[in-house]
Scaffold this active site. Sequence first.
Site, PDB file in Angstrom:
ATOM      1  N   HIS A 187     -35.344 -14.815  40.561  1.00  0.00           N
ATOM      2  CA  HIS A 187     -34.668 -14.096  39.470  1.00  0.00           C
ATOM      3  C   HIS A 187     -33.174 -13.922  39.681  1.00  0.00           C
ATOM      4  CE1 HIS A 187     -35.013 -10.849  42.406  1.00  0.00           C
ATOM      5  NE2 HIS A 187     -34.154 -10.151  41.679  1.00  0.00           N
ATOM      6  N   GLY A 232     -31.132 -16.425  40.647  1.00  0.00           N
ATOM      7  CA  GLY A 232     -30.459 -17.696  40.407  1.00  0.00           C
ATOM      8  C   GLY A 232     -30.057 -17.876  38.960  1.00  0.00           C
ATOM      9  N   VAL A 271     -31.163 -19.982  36.651  1.00  0.00           N
ATOM     10  CA  VAL A 271     -32.290 -20.097  35.730  1.00  0.00           C
ATOM     11  C   VAL A 271     -33.098 -18.805  35.679  1.00  0.00           C
ATOM     12  CG1 VAL A 271     -34.447 -21.311  35.281  1.00  0.00           C
ATOM     13  CG2 VAL A 271     -32.429 -22.585  36.031  1.00  0.00           C
ATOM     14  N   SER A 321     -36.965 -30.514  37.089  1.00  0.00           N
ATOM     15  CA  SER A 321     -35.617 -31.025  36.887  1.00  0.00           C
ATOM     16  C   SER A 321     -35.689 -32.419  36.278  1.00  0.00           C
ATOM     17  CB  SER A 321     -34.877 -31.092  38.229  1.00  0.00           C
ATOM     18  OG  SER A 321     -33.709 -31.871  38.124  1.00  0.00           O
ATOM     19  N   SER A 322     -34.665 -32.779  35.540  1.00  0.00           N
ATOM     20  CA  SER A 322     -34.630 -34.116  34.949  1.00  0.00           C
ATOM     21  C   SER A 322     -34.452 -35.203  36.000  1.00  0.00           C
ATOM     22  CB  SER A 322     -33.496 -34.206  33.923  1.00  0.00           C
ATOM     23  OG  SER A 322     -32.249 -33.927  34.532  1.00  0.00           O
ATOM     24  N   CYS A 323     -34.130 -34.844  37.245  1.00  0.00           N
ATOM     25  CA  CYS A 323     -33.963 -35.864  38.289  1.00  0.00           C
ATOM     26  C   CYS A 323     -35.305 -36.452  38.731  1.00  0.00           C
ATOM     27  CB  CYS A 323     -33.222 -35.290  39.483  1.00  0.00           C
ATOM     28  SG  CYS A 323     -34.192 -34.150  40.481  1.00  0.00           S
ATOM     29  N   TYR A 375     -35.492 -34.080  46.782  1.00  0.00           N
ATOM     30  CA  TYR A 375     -35.641 -32.981  45.821  1.00  0.00           C
ATOM     31  C   TYR A 375     -36.533 -33.404  44.655  1.00  0.00           C
ATOM     32  CZ  TYR A 375     -34.303 -29.530  42.263  1.00  0.00           C
ATOM     33  OH  TYR A 375     -34.324 -28.566  41.279  1.00  0.00           O
ATOM     34  N   LYS A 433     -40.253 -31.896  43.304  1.00  0.00           N
ATOM     35  CA  LYS A 433     -40.514 -31.448  41.942  1.00  0.00           C
ATOM     36  C   LYS A 433     -41.662 -32.231  41.296  1.00  0.00           C
ATOM     37  CE  LYS A 433     -37.607 -28.106  41.578  1.00  0.00           C
ATOM     38  NZ  LYS A 433     -38.095 -26.724  41.355  1.00  0.00           N
ATOM     39  N   PRO A 490     -35.931 -29.192  32.841  1.00  0.00           N
ATOM     40  CA  PRO A 490     -34.618 -28.967  32.224  1.00  0.00           C
ATOM     41  C   PRO A 490     -33.614 -30.054  32.572  1.00  0.00           C
ATOM     42  CG  PRO A 490     -35.392 -27.032  33.463  1.00  0.00           C
ATOM     43  CD  PRO A 490     -36.229 -28.199  33.869  1.00  0.00           C
ATOM     44  N   ASN A 507     -29.309 -30.805  32.977  1.00  0.00           N
ATOM     45  CA  ASN A 507     -28.277 -30.103  33.761  1.00  0.00           C
ATOM     46  C   ASN A 507     -27.963 -28.769  33.105  1.00  0.00           C
ATOM     47  OD1 ASN A 507     -27.412 -32.349  35.723  1.00  0.00           O
ATOM     48  ND2 ASN A 507     -27.293 -33.349  33.725  1.00  0.00           N
ATOM     49  N   HIS A 525     -23.423 -27.707  41.571  1.00  0.00           N
ATOM     50  CA  HIS A 525     -23.562 -28.849  40.678  1.00  0.00           C
ATOM     51  C   HIS A 525     -22.216 -29.164  40.028  1.00  0.00           C
ATOM     52  CE1 HIS A 525     -27.969 -27.837  40.830  1.00  0.00           C
ATOM     53  NE2 HIS A 525     -27.998 -29.144  40.949  1.00  0.00           N
TER      54      HIS A 525
END
Length: 319
Positions: free
Chosen positions: A23, A25, A27, A118-120, A147, A151, A174, A176, A190
């Site tokens: 909580h 961070g 996001v 993450s989109s990565c 990473y 995920k 999500p 970026n 980032h």
Amino acid sequence: MTSDAASSPPLLPPAARVFVAGHRGLVGSAVARRLAAEGCQVLTRTRDELDLRDAERTARFLRAERPDAVVLAAARVGGIMANSTYPVPFLEDNLRIQLSVIAGAHAADVDRLLFLGSSCIYPKHAPQPIREESLLTGPLEPTNEPYALAKIAGICQVQSYRRQFGRRYISAMPTNLYGPGDNFDPETSHVLPALIRRFHEAKEAGREEVVLWGSGTPRREFLHSDDLARACLLLLRAYDDETPVNVGCGQDLAIAELAALVADAVGYRGRIGWDTGKPDGTPRKLLDVSRLEKLGFAPRMPLETGIRETYRWWLHSGS
């Protein structure tokens, strides 16, 4: 509506008790604010109070609190430099957090969980815009592979609990993100907060040029954290499927264009140079957000406005 549908419990009860892991961070803080504004009771623990890598303590906490839902926003995150320099913690810390929280939620009979990835996770050269079905169809970007693999394991864990135990666990991926609460550390941030800091410090020092990593040609998509929080609440209330959902705005821009926007927002008037000997990362990363749009989501924060607001937040945050 059928009688079965009418008798089914809501995916997220009114005034639900929701544990937001992470909580503090970028996001998690946005999600916690949104949930509280919607009348939910938000449960939180700091890292000192509960190390989410500790499976036993995490499970004990969840059994004691028995929240209606869990939002797993806790993660070790960072940019290209941090991912390249510290691949072990980016892999192992994220795996430990995910295993602890998701398994602990199941053991505590928590039936609703949202895992944020993450989109990565998508292949480096996935067709654009990237659909959810592109997952595991090609090689990952090497600079953040550990990473991304962590995920991907989290998505698989969510799907496995759905299939084996019927849990109503879901995943969101999500794009970026940026906004208040972002990380501005020069070693681990980032790209967008890193640019804000670089241009601000150059303006304060009166530097005539700022040299940035790469060529400036890669294209990226950016979403404000408050918009992400709205999407998370929508998914908790309305989505129940094992397919992860992309969360973005559906528009991208070149890093060079982003740099110009940030420089203007900060008030830096010098030159912008590029160190092409440094890595660019994935050439383009634009998400297909049609699945989320069908649920009724549309972002509200324009990028230029969001950058200016984030810059003002950072100036007053003392971070």
